[in-house]
Design a protein around this motif. Structure first.
Motif, mmCIF file in Angstrom:
data_model
loop_
_atom_site.group_PDB
_atom_site.id
_atom_site.type_symbol
_atom_site.label_atom_id
_atom_site.label_comp_id
_atom_site.label_asym_id
_atom_site.label_seq_id
_atom_site.Cartn_x
_atom_site.Cartn_y
_atom_site.Cartn_z
ATOM 1 N N VAL A 1 3.815 10.601 3.144
ATOM 2 C CA VAL A 1 3.657 9.498 2.194
ATOM 3 C C VAL A 1 4.300 8.267 2.822
ATOM 4 C CG1 VAL A 1 4.064 8.664 -0.146
ATOM 5 C CG2 VAL A 1 3.812 11.118 0.261
ATOM 6 N N GLN A 2 3.572 7.143 2.805
ATOM 7 C CA GLN A 2 4.103 5.912 3.384
ATOM 8 C C GLN A 2 3.960 4.748 2.404
ATOM 9 O OE1 GLN A 2 3.239 5.274 7.732
ATOM 10 N NE2 GLN A 2 1.537 6.631 7.200
ATOM 11 N N LEU A 3 4.952 3.868 2.443
ATOM 12 C CA LEU A 3 4.917 2.608 1.706
ATOM 13 C C LEU A 3 4.822 1.506 2.750
ATOM 14 C CD1 LEU A 3 5.271 0.761 -0.793
ATOM 15 C CD2 LEU A 3 7.745 1.033 -0.493
ATOM 16 N N VAL A 4 3.755 0.705 2.673
ATOM 17 C CA VAL A 4 3.487 -0.312 3.681
ATOM 18 C C VAL A 4 3.344 -1.667 3.003
ATOM 19 C CG1 VAL A 4 1.842 -1.062 5.443
ATOM 20 C CG2 VAL A 4 2.335 1.375 5.143
ATOM 21 N N THR B 1 -5.257 6.036 -0.502
ATOM 22 C CA THR B 1 -4.484 4.802 -0.435
ATOM 23 C C THR B 1 -4.609 4.053 -1.755
ATOM 24 O OG1 THR B 1 -4.858 4.583 1.941
ATOM 25 C CG2 THR B 1 -4.183 2.609 0.776
ATOM 26 N N GLY B 2 -3.489 3.544 -2.239
ATOM 27 C CA GLY B 2 -3.481 2.665 -3.407
ATOM 28 C C GLY B 2 -2.905 1.328 -2.991
ATOM 29 N N GLU B 3 -3.361 0.238 -3.600
ATOM 30 C CA GLU B 3 -2.895 -1.108 -3.277
ATOM 31 C C GLU B 3 -2.386 -1.811 -4.523
ATOM 32 O OE1 GLU B 3 -6.123 -3.226 -1.478
ATOM 33 O OE2 GLU B 3 -6.139 -1.954 0.292
ATOM 34 N N TRP B 4 -1.262 -2.523 -4.357
ATOM 35 C CA TRP B 4 -0.661 -3.268 -5.460
ATOM 36 C C TRP B 4 -0.115 -4.595 -4.969
ATOM 37 C CZ3 TRP B 4 -0.213 1.877 -4.548
ATOM 38 C CH2 TRP B 4 -0.669 2.738 -5.549
ATOM 39 N N THR C 1 5.136 4.212 -7.398
ATOM 40 C CA THR C 1 4.055 5.128 -7.035
ATOM 41 C C THR C 1 4.445 5.975 -5.829
ATOM 42 O OG1 THR C 1 2.437 3.570 -7.907
ATOM 43 C CG2 THR C 1 1.623 5.266 -6.390
ATOM 44 N N TYR C 2 5.071 5.372 -4.842
ATOM 45 C CA TYR C 2 5.550 6.093 -3.658
ATOM 46 C C TYR C 2 6.446 7.261 -4.077
ATOM 47 C CZ TYR C 2 8.494 6.787 0.519
ATOM 48 O OH TYR C 2 9.204 7.316 1.568
ATOM 49 N N ARG C 3 7.415 6.976 -4.935
ATOM 50 C CA ARG C 3 8.330 8.036 -5.412
ATOM 51 C C ARG C 3 7.582 9.107 -6.207
ATOM 52 N NH1 ARG C 3 11.487 3.397 -6.269
ATOM 53 N NH2 ARG C 3 10.945 3.385 -8.462
ATOM 54 N N ARG D 1 0.850 -1.190 0.000
ATOM 55 C CA ARG D 1 0.000 0.000 0.000
ATOM 56 C C ARG D 1 0.885 1.239 0.000
ATOM 57 N NH1 ARG D 1 -3.137 -3.200 3.568
ATOM 58 N NH2 ARG D 1 -5.273 -3.390 2.810
ATOM 59 N N VAL D 2 0.431 2.240 -0.723
ATOM 60 C CA VAL D 2 1.036 3.561 -0.634
ATOM 61 C C VAL D 2 -0.054 4.474 -0.105
ATOM 62 C CG1 VAL D 2 2.147 5.458 -1.852
ATOM 63 C CG2 VAL D 2 2.608 3.102 -2.545
ATOM 64 N N MET D 3 0.263 5.170 0.976
ATOM 65 C CA MET D 3 -0.710 6.038 1.622
ATOM 66 C C MET D 3 -0.216 7.475 1.590
ATOM 67 S SD MET D 3 -1.826 3.573 4.773
ATOM 68 C CE MET D 3 -0.171 3.073 5.202
ATOM 69 N N LEU D 4 -1.076 8.352 1.165
ATOM 70 C CA LEU D 4 -0.784 9.776 1.070
ATOM 71 C C LEU D 4 -1.753 10.503 1.986
ATOM 72 C CD1 LEU D 4 0.360 12.354 -0.397
ATOM 73 C CD2 LEU D 4 -1.475 12.023 -2.047
#
Length: 75
Positions: free
Chosen positions: A45-48, A16-19, A28-30, A3-6
């Protein structure tokens, strides 16, 4: 799953986007840092990574800088 959370402010509303692909999530995070965080000092911004219901924050970017979890890729 990744997940990338903004968030537009700490503990605030966000997107939030999920991959399934870690490479896609990292890209996407970058991109989100470049699009949003570089222009607004309140953005977070977080990458989880989530495995078996357990979430682990791999990267977290704020105006104070980026925190990278131990073992996470340098890029």
């Amino acid at each position: 799953m990744y997940r990338v959370m903004l968030q537009f402010e700490e503990s605030g509303p966000g997107v939030t986007g999920e991959w399934a692909s870690g490479a896609t999530a990292r890209k996407t995070y970058r991109e989100w840092i470049g699009l949003y965080a570089a222009k607004d000092s309140a953005v977070v911004v977080q990458l989880v990574e989530e495995t078996d219901g357990v979430r682990r924050t791999l990267r977290r970017w704020t105006a104070q800088g980026e925190v990278v979890a131990a073992g996470e890729l340098a890029n």
